[in-house]
Design an enzyme around this catalytic site. Structure first.
Site, short mmCIF file in Angstrom:
data_model
loop_
_atom_site.label_atom_id
_atom_site.label_comp_id
_atom_site.label_asym_id
_atom_site.label_seq_id
_atom_site.Cartn_x
_atom_site.Cartn_y
_atom_site.Cartn_z
N HIS B 196 0.89 -1.00 -0.22
CA HIS B 196 0.04 0.04 -0.01
C HIS B 196 0.79 1.40 -0.03
O HIS B 196 0.36 2.35 -0.58
CB HIS B 196 -0.85 0.01 1.15
CG HIS B 196 -2.10 -0.88 1.08
ND1 HIS B 196 -2.99 -1.33 2.15
CD2 HIS B 196 -2.64 -1.27 -0.24
CE1 HIS B 196 -4.06 -2.31 1.28
NE2 HIS B 196 -3.96 -2.06 -0.03
N ARG B 306 -24.96 4.34 -15.18
CA ARG B 306 -25.54 3.13 -14.58
C ARG B 306 -26.35 3.64 -13.34
O ARG B 306 -25.97 3.68 -12.44
CB ARG B 306 -24.44 2.34 -14.33
CG ARG B 306 -23.43 2.15 -15.38
CD ARG B 306 -22.53 0.80 -15.01
NE ARG B 306 -21.73 0.50 -16.04
CZ ARG B 306 -20.56 1.27 -16.10
NH1 ARG B 306 -19.77 2.06 -15.45
NH2 ARG B 306 -19.87 0.62 -17.44
N GLU B 441 -27.73 -3.58 -27.85
CA GLU B 441 -26.86 -4.66 -27.19
C GLU B 441 -27.37 -5.94 -27.36
O GLU B 441 -26.76 -6.84 -26.88
CB GLU B 441 -26.76 -4.36 -25.62
CG GLU B 441 -27.87 -4.02 -24.96
CD GLU B 441 -27.64 -3.79 -23.33
OE1 GLU B 441 -26.62 -3.97 -22.85
OE2 GLU B 441 -28.57 -3.37 -22.86
N ASN B 464 -19.98 -4.72 -25.05
CA ASN B 464 -19.65 -5.85 -24.53
C ASN B 464 -21.00 -6.85 -24.76
O ASN B 464 -20.53 -8.06 -24.91
CB ASN B 464 -19.46 -5.49 -22.92
CG ASN B 464 -18.18 -4.44 -22.85
OD1 ASN B 464 -18.01 -3.85 -23.79
ND2 ASN B 464 -17.94 -4.38 -21.49
N ASP B 465 -22.21 -6.44 -24.30
CA ASP B 465 -23.34 -7.17 -24.38
C ASP B 465 -23.36 -7.68 -25.71
O ASP B 465 -23.75 -8.68 -26.13
CB ASP B 465 -24.44 -6.70 -23.75
CG ASP B 465 -24.65 -7.19 -22.27
OD1 ASP B 465 -23.83 -8.20 -21.87
OD2 ASP B 465 -25.50 -6.79 -21.35
N ARG B 475 -18.03 -13.65 -21.74
CA ARG B 475 -16.92 -13.20 -21.62
C ARG B 475 -16.12 -13.26 -20.17
O ARG B 475 -15.08 -12.74 -20.00
CB ARG B 475 -17.03 -11.57 -21.85
CG ARG B 475 -18.09 -10.75 -21.15
CD ARG B 475 -18.03 -9.42 -21.28
NE ARG B 475 -18.66 -8.52 -20.24
CZ ARG B 475 -19.66 -8.39 -20.27
NH1 ARG B 475 -20.59 -8.88 -21.03
NH2 ARG B 475 -20.30 -7.63 -19.11
N CYS B 512 -20.94 2.78 -26.12
CA CYS B 512 -20.68 2.99 -24.73
C CYS B 512 -20.06 1.73 -24.22
O CYS B 512 -19.61 1.43 -22.88
CB CYS B 512 -21.54 3.69 -23.98
SG CYS B 512 -23.01 2.25 -23.72
#
Lengths: 91, 551
Positions: B196, B306, B441, B464-465, B475, B512
């Site tokens: 860290h 979202r 999508e 992505n979808d 995926r 997007c």
């Protein structure tokens, strides 16, 4: 008793931040929540306990939930694992 | 080794990429001997001392957390949330209590409990998890310091000219507390790149070299050259080395300044291609912190909000008031720039406990997103009303996820119209011309894009979808995920089809998904007519730069 399994996807395993998120989330339930994996087990409500599991990427974890709110806890935890730990981008 | 030997080079792991030159300053912590059990035999008194030390520690960590939030950002600041949790962790507190009960002093109890936990973490063998032992020691040292009444200051005073700090190791707390005014960088004999401490140094932009092993104390005060990119430290460099290093430093600084100046010039300029087409560079945002980051990185708007974030943070359905307040806050943060709100996208693949959704064998193909919203109209209308109310104060667009048919869009529009009528009757203001669009999508949406384009103002492609459904690849499954990379062309053709359809109706199209941030595809997407690219905030400037280089 409810049970489900989850395979760790985070490239760095269940290190401090994911463990912290899970412990915080698990504390809202009264049920006892155990996480089994790596030949040992942890209390999902305890940060250090989770970190000591040493769950790295690809580790198969079994969540065992027992108590009054076990149904709600099990489904919430399962969705937590996939949405908060996984990619969760939803795209 | 004598101080006369020059150009001695040590190697370690560099943090950051910069080169720095300056005198070394050794940090020597004051050593306080641990009191033994007989300090006071009364375990009740020890318990009280411990409680005081813990209370102080809580306040100190909260302070560091606030400082980290301001200086290094939310992700890295979580390190101190972890420290706060460690302080309360039952594994640790129970071990301390047990030691106290056995007659240990508070110091001994803390020391032995922390040692046990740290040893367990180190024994795991995983470099990342073992690194967290340092956090346990950090928290324990803080409690011990509080017990001793000391403040952890160095036994030697920091020089009043710029210097390179040398320490055996630094805790995350010490790193966060470093006085940055005169600090050029630091060197630690121990430490790992994943600690860290290293993560904080990186986030704070402090060049460092960790894990150098040995460094003789007689170098305290002597001049050294630290090259973080190459992981080297040159001790007592001769004139030639110093001059050469200095020349490289200046060259690097000039390049960095140049690129930074260039990116800054892009910040407030529209992204225009070389042929003069304006492209909107939007951000994908999941919460307020990301919206902040979007603004800092010059987003033209939010291309994907979202809207699950508020639902995920509660253990019950949010009210219309709560949703409105959350969207208002976004509008305020974005200073009137357009915000595309994706309506609720939950289902068996992204579950929320109180939604009480059954498990499904194929969640990605299941009861989710707009399918769920249309089955639970009350829930959906609450969100639509909240979005409409927020639209009175800014520029908001509504976007429906997972659309496969014209009928779904019409049903959603009917519900939206109902909400508008209700609000009008209740004399609550909203933007009556609020933009209405869908995500493309599913292959169905792309194939039916001509018909769908007649129903909406815009499309936004969730690549992505769309990739998952078009190529039939999960995926999350590493065995098949690479197929997506190789067969992107099929997905691109669907985007092309959708772009032509929506442009024919005078609407606009954005992308997007991950493809929007893939700079290898930018030119291709723009050639197809994509008007807007929405990416996660860290990619904004890179995409903006790329667009200005496109034809």
């Amino acid at each position: 008793m409810k049970e489900f399994t989850y395979t760790v996807e985070d490239p760095n395993g269940i290190h401090a931040r994911p463990a912290g998120k899970l412990a915080t989330f698990a504390k809202q339930f009264v049920s006892q929540i155990r996480v089994l994996g790596n030949g040992t087990e942890a209390d999902a409500k305890r940060l250090l306990s989770l970190m000591r599991l040493g769950a790295t990427r690809g580790a198969l974890l079994t969540f065992r939930i027992e108590g009054d709110d076990e149904d709600a806890a099990a489904s919430a935890l399962e969705s937590f694992c996939t949405t908060q730990w996984g990619d969760g981008s939803g795209l | 080794m004598t101080s006369s030997s020059s150009n001695l080079m040590l190697s370690g792991i560099g943090i950051g990429t910069r080169k720095i030159a300056g005198p070394l300053h050794f940090y020597r912590p004051r050593v306080t001997p641990l009191p033994t059990a007989s300090h006071t035999a009364d375990s009740r008194a020890q318990e009280l001392r411990l409680q005081n030390a813990l209370t102080q520690a809580r306040e100190q960590i909260a302070l560091l957390h606030r400082r980290a939030l301001a200086e290094v950002g939310q992700t890295e600041a979580q390190i101190f949330e972890i420290h706060a949790m460690l302080l309360e962790d039952e594994d640790l507190t129970e071990a301390i209590a047990a030691a106290l009960a056995n007659g240990a002093s508070a110091e001994q109890a803390v020391e032995s409990a922390a040692k046990g936990v740290a040893a367990d973490l180190e024994a795991l063998g995983d470099p990342y998890l073992s690194g967290r032992a340092a956090d346990v020691r950090d928290v324990a040292e803080r409690i011990l310091l509080n017990l001793s009444g000391s403040h952890g200051e160095s036994a030697t005073k920091a020089p009043d000219r710029p210097y390179i700090l040398v320490a055996r190791d630094l805790t995350p707390s010490q790193t966060m507390s470093l006085e940055k005014e005169k600090l050029l960088g630091f060197v630690t004999l121990e430490g790992t790149p994943n600690s860290h401490t290293s993560i904080l140094a990186r986030a704070m932009g402090i060049p460092a070299l960790v894990g150098v092993g040995q460094l003789d104390e007689h170098y305290d005060g002597s001049f050294a050259l630290l090259d973080a990119a190459h992981g080297t430290l040159t001790l007592s460099p001769d004139e030639g080395r110093r001059a050469e290093f200095q020349r490289l430093v200046e060259q690097e600084n000039e390049i960095a300044r140049e690129h930074d100046r260039y990116l800054r010039t892009l910040l407030n300029k529209p992204a225009v291609t070389r042929s003069g087409r304006r492209i909107l560079i939007y951000a994908n945002v999941g919460d307020e912190a990301e919206a902040e980051s979007a603004m800092v990185n010059g987003a033209d708007g939010i291309g994907l909000l979202r809207s699950e974030f508020l639902y995920l943070s509660l253990d019950r359905y949010p009210t219309e008031e709560e949703l409105t307040a959350a969207y208002d806050a976004m509008v305020c943060k974005m200073q009137g720039k357009r915000i595309v709100i994706r309506t609720l996208d939950v289902g068996a693949d992204k579950r929320i406990a109180y939604f009480d959704l059954p498990e499904e064998p194929n969640p990605a193909l299941g009861f989710r997103a707009v399918r769920l919203c249309l089955a639970r109209e009350g829930l959906f209308k609450t969100q639509l009303r909240a979005i409409l109310r927020a639209s009175a104060k800014g520029t908001i667009s509504i976007m429906l996820p997972m659309i496969v048919s014209v009928e779904e869009v019409r049903r959603c529009r009917d519900l939206l119209e109902e909400c508008k009528e209700e609000l009008s009757r209740e004399q609550i203001p909203f933007d009556s011309k609020i933009e209405f669009g869908i995500m493309v999508e599913t292959p169905a949406a792309a194939i039916m894009s001509r018909e769908l384009a007649e129903e909406v103002d815009f499309f936004s492609v969730g690549t992505n979808d769309l990739t998952q459904y078009t190529l039939a690849i999960d995926r999350q499954n590493p065995k098949v995920a690479p197929l997506g990379e190789k067969n992107g062309e099929a997905v691109l053709r669907l985007i092309e089809l959708s772009a032509a359809a929506i442009h024919a109706r005078g609407g606009w199209i954005g992308v997007c998904g991950e493809m929007a941030a893939d700079l290898r595809l930018t030119q291709r997407l723009l050639d197809m007519g994509v008007d807007e690219l929405s990416v996660s905030p860290p990619y904004l400037l890179g995409v903006r730069e790329k667009v200005t280089e496109c034809k």
